[in-house]
Design an enzyme around this catalytic site. Structure first.
Site, PDB file in Angstrom:
ATOM      1  N   ASP A  58       1.158   5.344   1.411  1.00  0.00           N
ATOM      2  CA  ASP A  58       0.701   6.438   2.263  1.00  0.00           C
ATOM      3  C   ASP A  58       1.254   7.743   1.716  1.00  0.00           C
ATOM      4  O   ASP A  58       2.364   7.784   1.173  1.00  0.00           O
ATOM      5  CB  ASP A  58       1.178   6.253   3.702  1.00  0.00           C
ATOM      6  CG  ASP A  58       0.624   4.992   4.344  1.00  0.00           C
ATOM      7  OD1 ASP A  58      -0.428   4.513   3.888  1.00  0.00           O
ATOM      8  OD2 ASP A  58       1.261   4.481   5.290  1.00  0.00           O
ATOM      9  N   ASP A 112       9.088   6.716  13.143  1.00  0.00           N
ATOM     10  CA  ASP A 112       9.745   5.767  14.037  1.00  0.00           C
ATOM     11  C   ASP A 112      11.182   5.448  13.646  1.00  0.00           C
ATOM     12  O   ASP A 112      12.122   5.745  14.382  1.00  0.00           O
ATOM     13  CB  ASP A 112       8.908   4.486  14.155  1.00  0.00           C
ATOM     14  CG  ASP A 112       8.446   3.935  12.816  1.00  0.00           C
ATOM     15  OD1 ASP A 112       8.960   4.371  11.767  1.00  0.00           O
ATOM     16  OD2 ASP A 112       7.565   3.052  12.810  1.00  0.00           O
ATOM     17  N   ASP A 171       0.854  -1.188   0.000  1.00  0.00           N
ATOM     18  CA  ASP A 171       0.000   0.000   0.000  1.00  0.00           C
ATOM     19  C   ASP A 171       0.889   1.238   0.000  1.00  0.00           C
ATOM     20  O   ASP A 171       2.105   1.155   0.188  1.00  0.00           O
ATOM     21  CB  ASP A 171      -0.957   0.012   1.200  1.00  0.00           C
ATOM     22  CG  ASP A 171      -0.238  -0.284   2.512  1.00  0.00           C
ATOM     23  OD1 ASP A 171       0.849   0.291   2.740  1.00  0.00           O
ATOM     24  OD2 ASP A 171      -0.752  -1.086   3.305  1.00  0.00           O
TER      25      ASP A 171
END
Length: 472
Positions: free
Chosen positions: A77, A150, A75
């Site tokens: 983002d 992160d 996917d």
């Protein structure tokens, strides 16, 4: 307390505030090996629409990482300086979701693009007693957004229109070195979001990365914080682990890091069995094969395989106590689902799929009368049949039963009648060999025939078996 911790981070070399001052390195994406034809049309159109409206728009996170590793992203983002309301206004098929972390889902056909607004670093963010951020909807700059991500390999920004990659934290270097490195102080970042520890396990298992020592060090001590993660988020992350194409490796990595406690009730049991021998090991291997060949995965089927062993064990216990097989199976399912529901928020739709797959299993043992005709028309027959084949491969049911159903589903009407007659003859022969007592039980009190009557006969026979998982 939080402000003192932020001040310490700002003054320390690993503080995210200090990282914001960095200027990003710039690369031509094509020179790094990124191919534009590997970018989805939905992601490309989302970036183009936002940029034409005067906003920044960058593909970010795992999609960029996978493109640079020459992997096919699952996917994409998009990160932007547009607020959620501004994004929503630009796309007719879109909706704002989330409270703690507000994002926009933009639909292009069947493809869903997740669009988030650049986040600011908050010195007074609302946290719980463990340090987990509870509210996170303060908008900021791209540099702040990069510092808040992160790992360095997830803080790369790719503009597919301009063929440009921005790298604020040496993510390209770490990708080449196959190293997983936390941005900022690892202890603080793991406390902010304990799910990051689960991602460490997934990236190590899936990508074969090594974890930088400072990033790895606090995980063992902070592992219990995973229990504070909301069950819905835990379910989503567990699903990513199991559909990574390296499911068993991910589970072993969870245990090595002490992150598995309380996630799945039988996880310890699964991991203690030799690889390739247990039902779950076989099921996860098949799941990995499907992921790697780019075939679809049913979460309901996947969790049905993961939870089958405790269901089957409790089913056997109830039958051994003299309970009828079908009600015993239903009660076993209820007890396992109730226990599991306290940890993973498996959605109702998936729970319904799991129950149907499980409840079909004793029906596969009914191969006489009209029962096979009804079962093969069941909406979930294919899932139940695939589940039966896994049980056969694990030695739970005879190969002959699996072959019979393989032949039956592909046969025409005449061939199906012949297969049913064959099963009837085999059953009659087995009954004769078992002696008169079994015959009398089959004749008891039944006047009618049809699927309902046969169902009662099979239940009665199953009660004579020490293991309801074995076919009659």
């Amino acid at each position: 307390m939080i402000r003192k911790l932020i001040d310490k981070l700002i003054n320390g070399r690993k503080g995210p505030r200090a990282a914001v001052r960095r200027k990003p390195k710039q690369y031509r994406a094509s020179e790094l090996g990124v191919r534009i034809d590997n970018v989805s049309q939905g992601a490309l159109r989302t970036c183009e629409t936002l940029q034409k409206a005067g906003h920044q728009a960058w593909i970010v996170g795992g999609g960029v990482r996978d493109l640079l590793l020459d992997l096919k992203p699952k996917d994409f983002d998009v990160a932007t300086d547009a607020t959620p309301d501004e994004v929503r206004a630009l796309f007719r098929r879109s909706r704002i979701i989330g409270r703690r972390f507000q994002i926009v889902h933009v639909m292009h056909g069947r493809e869903q693009i997740e669009v988030s607004t650049f986040r600011a670093i908050q010195e007074d963010a609302e946290t719980d007693e463990h340090g987990r951020v509870l509210r996170d909807n303060v908008w900021g700059t791209q540099a702040e957004d990069a510092a808040r991500r992160d790992f360095t390999i997830n803080a790369l920004y790719y503009d597919p229109v301009a063929d440009l990659v921005l790298d604020y934290h040496d993510g390209v270097r770490d990708l080449k070195a196959r190293t997983l490195r936390m941005i900022g102080d690892p202890t603080t970042r793991f406390r902010e979001d304990p799910v990051r520890m689960l991602r460490v396990a997934r990236f190590v298992a899936k990508l074969g990365f090594k974890v930088e020592p400072a990033t790895k060090k606090p995980i063992a001590g902070l592992a219990p914080l995973v229990r504070n993660v909301p069950s819905a988020r835990l379910f989503d992350e567990m699903l990513k682990l199991l559909t990574s194409g390296h499911a068993m490796a991910c589970l072993h990595e969870l245990r090595r890091e002490g992150l598995h406690h309380g996630m799945l009730p039988m996880l310890d049991v699964i991991l203690e069995q030799p690889d390739g021998e247990s039902f779950v090991s076989i099921a996860l291997a098949r799941t990995d094969e499907r992921v790697r060949s780019d075939r679809t995965i049913s979460p309901g089927f996947l969790f049905a395989t993961l939870l089958w062993e405790p269901v089957a064990a409790r089913w056997r216990e109830r039958v051994a106590r003299g309970e009828p097989a079908i009600p015993a199976l239903s009660d076993a399912i209820d007890s396992v689902i109730d226990e599991q529901g306290n940890r993973l928020a498996i959605t109702r739709r998936f729970l319904a799929d799991m129950r149907e797959i499980w409840m079909m299993q004793p029906r596969f043992e009914r191969r006489t009368g009209r029962s096979p005709w009804g079962l093969v028309e069941h909406l979930r027959f294919r899932a139940g049949y695939d589940f039966l084949l896994l049980r056969g491969q694990a030695g739970e049911v005879p190969d002959e039963l699996c072959r019979w159903w393989t032949d039956f589903q592909g046969a025409d009407a005449g061939q199906r009648e012949a297969l049913i007659a064959q099963a009837q003859a085999a059953r009659a022969g087995a009954g004769a060999g078992a002696g008169g007592a079994r015959k009398r039980r089959r004749r008891s009190g039944r006047k009618g025939r049809g699927e309902g009557g046969e169902g009662r006969a099979e239940i009665g026979e199953a009660r004579d078996q020490s293991d309801p998982g074995q076919a009659a």
